[in-house]
Design an enzyme around this catalytic site. Structure first.
Site, PDB file in Angstrom:
ATOM      1  N   SER A 156       0.839  -1.197   0.000  1.00  0.00           N
ATOM      2  CA  SER A 156       0.000   0.000   0.000  1.00  0.00           C
ATOM      3  C   SER A 156       0.879   1.255   0.000  1.00  0.00           C
ATOM      4  CB  SER A 156      -0.961  -0.050   1.192  1.00  0.00           C
ATOM      5  OG  SER A 156      -1.972   0.907   1.080  1.00  0.00           O
ATOM      6  N   ASP A 255     -10.358  -3.442  -4.692  1.00  0.00           N
ATOM      7  CA  ASP A 255      -9.452  -2.496  -4.045  1.00  0.00           C
ATOM      8  C   ASP A 255      -9.439  -1.201  -4.859  1.00  0.00           C
ATOM      9  OD1 ASP A 255      -7.310  -1.114  -2.904  1.00  0.00           O
ATOM     10  OD2 ASP A 255      -5.966  -2.844  -2.891  1.00  0.00           O
ATOM     11  N   HIS A 285      -8.210  -5.244  -0.183  1.00  0.00           N
ATOM     12  CA  HIS A 285      -6.963  -4.591   0.189  1.00  0.00           C
ATOM     13  C   HIS A 285      -6.384  -5.234   1.453  1.00  0.00           C
ATOM     14  CE1 HIS A 285      -4.169  -1.200   0.011  1.00  0.00           C
ATOM     15  NE2 HIS A 285      -4.259  -1.125   1.323  1.00  0.00           N
TER      16      HIS A 285
END
Length: 318
Positions: A156, A255, A285
């Protein structure tokens, strides 16, 4: 219609209706929430060593994870920058993932606890993390590390930071060769949105409004967002990006970050970089991190493949 697999669907149902991170009352509360979600007893087979790296951007707490069976051996190095929207995350909440990487690769995983927003904002944590990276390279022998060839990894916003570490290492001539980058759902652009933001506006786990809040907290200046460090997808020059090493990008099909991850991989490929883009069907995610998701078959397969790619550059690792 993109759907979740049974494990992800069960977790999505369990958190449905709960406040998202941006609704918890500020970054401090969001941090505490992730720490509680990821509460984890240290693994019996993994040794940890916590050091402090002094310097212009320190002191920075850094945790070294390595297999206890290999604790006396010089080990190759993976430098891991963590996700959590630049406002959450720590060596404790990410331990389950980092321990797994150390176990599967036979490498030492270096985990900097960079200063979170709003205590520090862009670009401080980038400089701080690079300071740690350079320190570990220059002092690797003191920590029984093999630093001639290393890998970068991150998830991320930690993937966003790993991309920045690569960029900075090229521009500042890091005295080591970075031979592999492994990214999970990286943030690659902060000044615009790709269609998956709309598709997955309501999440699960990472709704659009949470991502907006994270970007606003970490990069409050809109002009800063249109820079190579903040938005490598759109602003990192070809002559830098073309020098990236083999890179593997794992994405979740459910996501908001999936489209910018694909676009970044395609840009790498267009410049001749050995870049792989792999979409994990039915995953949300952070599916390789979240305790409730990471034991699923897709998450385990992705972790196995990530470790395989990392071991490939470490011929002497376990």
């Amino acid at each position: 219609m993109v759907s979740l697999d049974p494990i992800n669907a069960k977790f999505a149902a369990a958190i449905d209706g709960l406040p998202a991170p941006h609704q918890l009352g500020g970054p401090g509360k969001a941090f505490e929430n992730l720490e509680e979600l990821q509460r984890h007893e240290p693994a019996n087979d993994i040794a940890t060593q916590v050091i402090k790296v002094e310097g212009k951007y320190g002191p920075t707490s850094v945790t070294l994870f390595r297999s206890k069976a290999l604790v006396d051996k010089p080990l190759p190095m993976i430098f891991y920058t963590h996700g959590g929207g630049w406002v959450m995350g720590s060596a404790k909440s990410f331990a389950v993932l980092v321990e797994d990487l150390a176990r599967r690769t036979g490498a030492a995983v270096i985990f900097p606890d960079y200063t979170l927003a709003p205590h520090q904002t862009f670009p401080f944590p980038f400089e701080q993390s690079y300071e740690v990276l350079e320190y570990m390279i220059r002092h690797g022998k003191e920590y029984n590390l093999l630093v001639k060839t290393i890998a970068l990894a991150g998830d991320s916003v930690g993937g966003h930071m790993a991309i920045a570490m690569m960029q900075m290492s090229l521009q500042r001539q890091l005295p080591a060769t970075i031979s592999q980058i492994v990214l999970w759902a990286p943030v690659t652009v902060t000044h615009k949105k790709y269609p998956s933001y709309t598709t997955f506006k309501d999440g699960p786990f990472l709704p659009e409004a949470t991502m907006d809040w994270m970007i606003d907290t970490f990069i409050p200046s809109k002009s800063d967002r249109e820079t190579a460090l903040a938005s490598p997808l759109t602003h990192l020059p070809d002559d830098v990006l073309s020098k990236f090493p083999p890179t593997i990008i794992f994405l979740s099909t459910v996501d908001p970050l999936v489209d910018e991850g694909v676009a970044f991989g395609q840009r790498l490929q267009g410049l001749g970089v050995d870049a792989s883009v792999i979409k994990a069907e039915g995953q949300m995610h952070a599916f390789c991190l979240v305790t409730a998701l990471r034991d699923g078959p897709t998450a385990q397969a992705v972790l196995e493949l990530a470790a395989l790619r990392l071991r490939k550059i470490f011929p002497d690792s376990a």
